[in-house]
Motif scaffolding. Structure first.
Motif, short mmCIF file in Angstrom:
data_model
loop_
_atom_site.label_atom_id
_atom_site.label_comp_id
_atom_site.label_asym_id
_atom_site.label_seq_id
_atom_site.Cartn_x
_atom_site.Cartn_y
_atom_site.Cartn_z
N GLN A 1 -2.30 11.11 0.04
CA GLN A 1 -3.43 11.24 1.16
C GLN A 1 -3.32 10.11 2.19
O GLN A 1 -2.20 10.08 2.78
CB GLN A 1 -4.85 10.99 0.33
CG GLN A 1 -5.03 12.17 -0.59
CD GLN A 1 -5.43 13.37 0.42
OE1 GLN A 1 -6.72 13.57 1.07
NE2 GLN A 1 -4.65 14.44 -0.06
N GLY A 2 -4.28 9.31 2.62
CA GLY A 2 -4.21 8.30 3.49
C GLY A 2 -3.75 6.80 3.21
O GLY A 2 -3.61 6.15 3.93
N GLN A 3 -3.73 6.99 1.67
CA GLN A 3 -3.63 5.53 1.22
C GLN A 3 -2.39 4.66 1.46
O GLN A 3 -2.12 3.54 1.34
CB GLN A 3 -3.91 5.75 -0.29
CG GLN A 3 -5.38 5.92 -0.43
CD GLN A 3 -5.58 6.17 -1.95
OE1 GLN A 3 -4.67 6.21 -2.94
NE2 GLN A 3 -6.81 6.73 -2.26
N GLY A 4 -1.37 5.31 2.11
CA GLY A 4 0.12 4.69 2.18
C GLY A 4 0.06 4.48 3.95
O GLY A 4 1.07 3.93 4.25
N CYS A 5 -0.89 4.28 4.46
CA CYS A 5 -1.50 4.28 5.91
C CYS A 5 -0.43 5.27 6.70
O CYS A 5 0.54 5.07 7.50
CB CYS A 5 -0.94 2.91 6.44
SG CYS A 5 -2.33 1.60 6.25
N HIS B 1 -14.55 2.31 6.72
CA HIS B 1 -13.01 2.36 6.72
C HIS B 1 -12.46 1.68 7.97
O HIS B 1 -12.72 2.28 9.10
CB HIS B 1 -12.34 3.86 6.86
CG HIS B 1 -11.26 4.33 6.35
ND1 HIS B 1 -10.11 3.49 7.09
CD2 HIS B 1 -10.63 4.92 5.45
CE1 HIS B 1 -8.90 3.92 6.46
NE2 HIS B 1 -9.07 4.68 5.52
N GLY C 1 0.80 -1.13 -0.02
CA GLY C 1 -0.09 -0.15 0.09
C GLY C 1 0.77 1.24 0.05
O GLY C 1 0.56 2.29 -0.66
N LYS D 1 -9.51 0.56 3.16
CA LYS D 1 -9.03 1.77 3.78
C LYS D 1 -8.39 2.70 2.66
O LYS D 1 -8.23 2.20 1.48
CB LYS D 1 -7.46 1.09 4.49
CG LYS D 1 -6.47 0.84 3.73
CD LYS D 1 -5.21 0.83 4.51
CE LYS D 1 -3.72 0.04 3.54
NZ LYS D 1 -3.46 1.09 2.99
N GLY D 2 -8.37 3.98 2.93
CA GLY D 2 -7.86 4.97 2.06
C GLY D 2 -8.97 5.49 1.24
O GLY D 2 -8.72 6.53 0.55
N ARG E 1 -7.80 0.46 -5.54
CA ARG E 1 -7.41 -0.25 -6.69
C ARG E 1 -8.76 -0.84 -7.07
O ARG E 1 -8.92 -1.22 -8.26
CB ARG E 1 -6.52 -1.34 -6.42
CG ARG E 1 -5.07 -0.53 -5.82
CD ARG E 1 -4.19 -1.83 -5.80
NE ARG E 1 -4.49 -3.25 -5.01
CZ ARG E 1 -4.22 -2.79 -3.58
NH1 ARG E 1 -3.54 -1.99 -3.21
NH2 ARG E 1 -4.78 -3.81 -2.97
N GLY F 1 -5.70 0.87 8.96
CA GLY F 1 -4.86 0.04 8.17
C GLY F 1 -3.76 -0.06 9.06
O GLY F 1 -3.25 0.62 9.78
N THR G 1 -5.50 -1.37 0.59
CA THR G 1 -5.85 -0.04 -0.02
C THR G 1 -7.22 -0.38 -1.15
O THR G 1 -6.99 -1.05 -1.93
CB THR G 1 -4.86 0.59 -0.72
OG1 THR G 1 -3.77 0.72 0.05
CG2 THR G 1 -4.98 2.03 -1.17
N MET H 1 -4.57 7.97 8.84
CA MET H 1 -5.61 7.09 8.01
C MET H 1 -6.24 8.20 7.06
O MET H 1 -7.22 7.69 6.23
CB MET H 1 -6.45 6.36 8.64
CG MET H 1 -5.94 5.21 9.72
SD MET H 1 -5.40 3.78 8.42
CE MET H 1 -3.70 3.65 9.16
#
Lengths: 290, 206
Positions: A181-185, B137, A145, B117-118, B97, B140, B94, A241
């Motif tokens: 954004q929050g997508q990489g944790c 959510h 991620g 998540k995300g 996708r 993560g 995530t 997050m």
């Protein structure tokens, strides 16, 4: 040459299940900065509770145990072929014991190998010969991620108004944090490399992630930029997050390298809050972990 | 914390608003990249003919997904050799996708809760309004903690996709999540994206 398989297995177990103390401390400090009762505070509470539970039960902190990336510095005379074999055996055993998720997927057939052993690059192993008699094995488990939100820029970048200087570097790194954004944790840790070619630059950006959280950059210009980038990333307000909040990144670790006159690359490796890095040091019969 | 028990009714979904913490209980299905592509290509767009156990799996998952939840998760599973499966670590992956597929999957199967998540994008947000459904959510990386809410692994389909990509049927109790996209067009992710963009523009101009 001695067989280090059991010691390497312990290194993998520690990396997957026991969050390094400096990372946990940074997360605790981030928790204090969030408003009580906010979603951001709740997320960090869960993160801290999870870290304690994973450590106590020897279960993975995160189910995405990522690409195992080994950086090995070895004295003269060690067989890198045998070390590679021992690492691969340890990784397969760690998968069998549920410290690691089977993550090696054939890019053509889609088949998962089931034991985390893929081609030469899975697990990824870098070797370097050093002086002295100490063997150092660094391991990072880099989840997908956060790897997916990594970014590489070629300066100048007209859209961002980023020129070939540290001010330009600042702009593209902030753009990468915004895009993630929050997508990489989040809250993440940024490894940033300036210079090199596309390959060496990404490689160096990951190596930068091995620096401890409190360890300042030895270069004063980069040290100042690291502090500024952490502060400005947090002003974006993305928060843990991506829920919104005070902490978007826990820290920034930068490195610089020589470049071609024609190229000016900036590579950003985003590491999730679950910054799973561990070191094993072998001196004679002694094996130490940190 | 609002308790939600699967399956979910349209009324229950419409009561949920962005920001609500929920505890989810009942039987749900994991599904991520391979599963979503497989569902859309085989049963929705019908671009590839069903093969092997495709049709049997389709019939088996339909009642689970009707009013149900799909969890973007590739777990660490113990007991693979004995088939006494147990989730060891099971946080969200995530979700973005699945943006090309998710809306169609929600409409086709009547899925009312997407967990990951995300956050997700406009196509999924529209599907949340239409079906109706919500995006939940999860935290993560909180994989050991979340695995404790998985009471039992009821079964598994498509294990040949690999452990992370298989469709695991799990029974959860008080699975913790926050509503970040609701059935009324609300999206925390769109809001945070816009707010942070405005700050970024100021920082770039500085």
């Amino acid at each position: 040459m001695r067989d280090l398989k059991a010691s390497l297995l312990e290194l993998v177990r520690l990396a997957a299940t026991d969050l390094p103390p400096d990372v946990e401390k940074a997360l605790r400090e981030a928790r204090e900065r969030e408003a009580p009762g906010s979603a951001a505070a709740g997320a960090l509470d869960s993160i801290l509770e999870n870290a304690a539970l994973a450590r106590a039960n020897s279960t993975p902190i995160c189910q995405d145990t990522g690409t195992p990336i080994f950086y090995i510095r070895h004295p003269e005379g060690w067989s890198t072929r045998k070390l590679r074999e021992q690492i691969r055996e340890a990784v397969a055993e760690a998968t069998e014991r549920s410290y690691l998720r089977p993550n090696a997927v054939d890019a053509l057939t889609g088949k998962n190998s089931g034991n985390n052993l893929g081609d030469e690059a899975f697990p990824t192993i870098h070797f370097e010969e050093i002086e002295g008699s100490t063997l150092i094995v660094d391991l990072i488990l880099k989840g997908g991620g956060c790897e997916n939100v990594g970014a590489q820029y070629s300066l100048p970048n007209a859209a961002l108004g980023a020129g070939r200087d540290l001010e330009g570097v600042r702009k593209v790194v902030l753009d990468a944090v915004h895009k993630a954004q929050g997508q990489g944790c989040a809250p993440g840790i940024l490894g940033v490399a300036i210079g090199g070619d596309r390959g060496s630059s990404y490689y160096a950006s990951k190596e930068a992630l091995f620096r401890k959280m409190e360890e300042a950059n030895p270069d004063s210009q980069l040290a100042a930029l690291e502090t500024r980038l952490a502060d400005e990333s947090n002003r974006l307000g993305i928060g843990p997050m991506g829920f919104g909040g005070a902490t978007t990144v826990l820290g920034v670790k930068m490195t610089n390298m020589h470049r071609l006159p024609a190229s000016y690359f900036v590579s950003v490796s985003y590491m999730c809050w679950a910054h799973r890095r561990r070191r094993m040091t072998v001196r004679g019969d002694h094996v130490m972990y940190e | 914390m609002r308790d939600l028990t699967l399956p979910l009714s349209p009324d229950m979904i419409r009561e949920l608003k962005v920001g609500d913490p929920v505890g989810l209980s009942g039987v749900m299905l994991t599904g991520r990249d391979t599963a979503h592509k497989w569902m859309v290509e085989t049963f929705i767009k019908k671009a590839r003919a069903p093969q092997g156990d495709d049709l049997a799996v389709y019939e088996a998952i339909k009642p689970l997904l009707e009013g149900g939840a799909i969890y973007h998760c590739g777990p660490v599973v113990a007991g693979l050799d004995t088939r006494q499966y147990r989730f060891v670590a099971a946080g969200p992956t995530t979700s973005t996708r699945e943006e090309p597929y998710q809306g169609e999957v929600m409409r086709h199967f009547g899925v009312r809760a997407v967990i990951g998540k995300g956050g997700m994008g406009p196509k999924t947000l529209t599907a949340c309004q239409d079906v109706p459904g919500v995006y939940l959510h999860a935290i993560g990386g909180a994989a050991s903690l979340i695995a404790q809410t998985v009471e039992a692994v009821v079964g598994v389909y498509k294990l040949d996709f690999g452990v992370p990509e298989a469709l695991w049927v799990i029974r959860v109790r008080d699975f913790p999540a926050v509503v970040t996209m609701d059935a009324h067009g609300g999206s925390l992710h769109a809001k945070i994206e816009a707010k942070s963009k405005a700050v970024l523009e100021k920082l770039l101009a500085a």
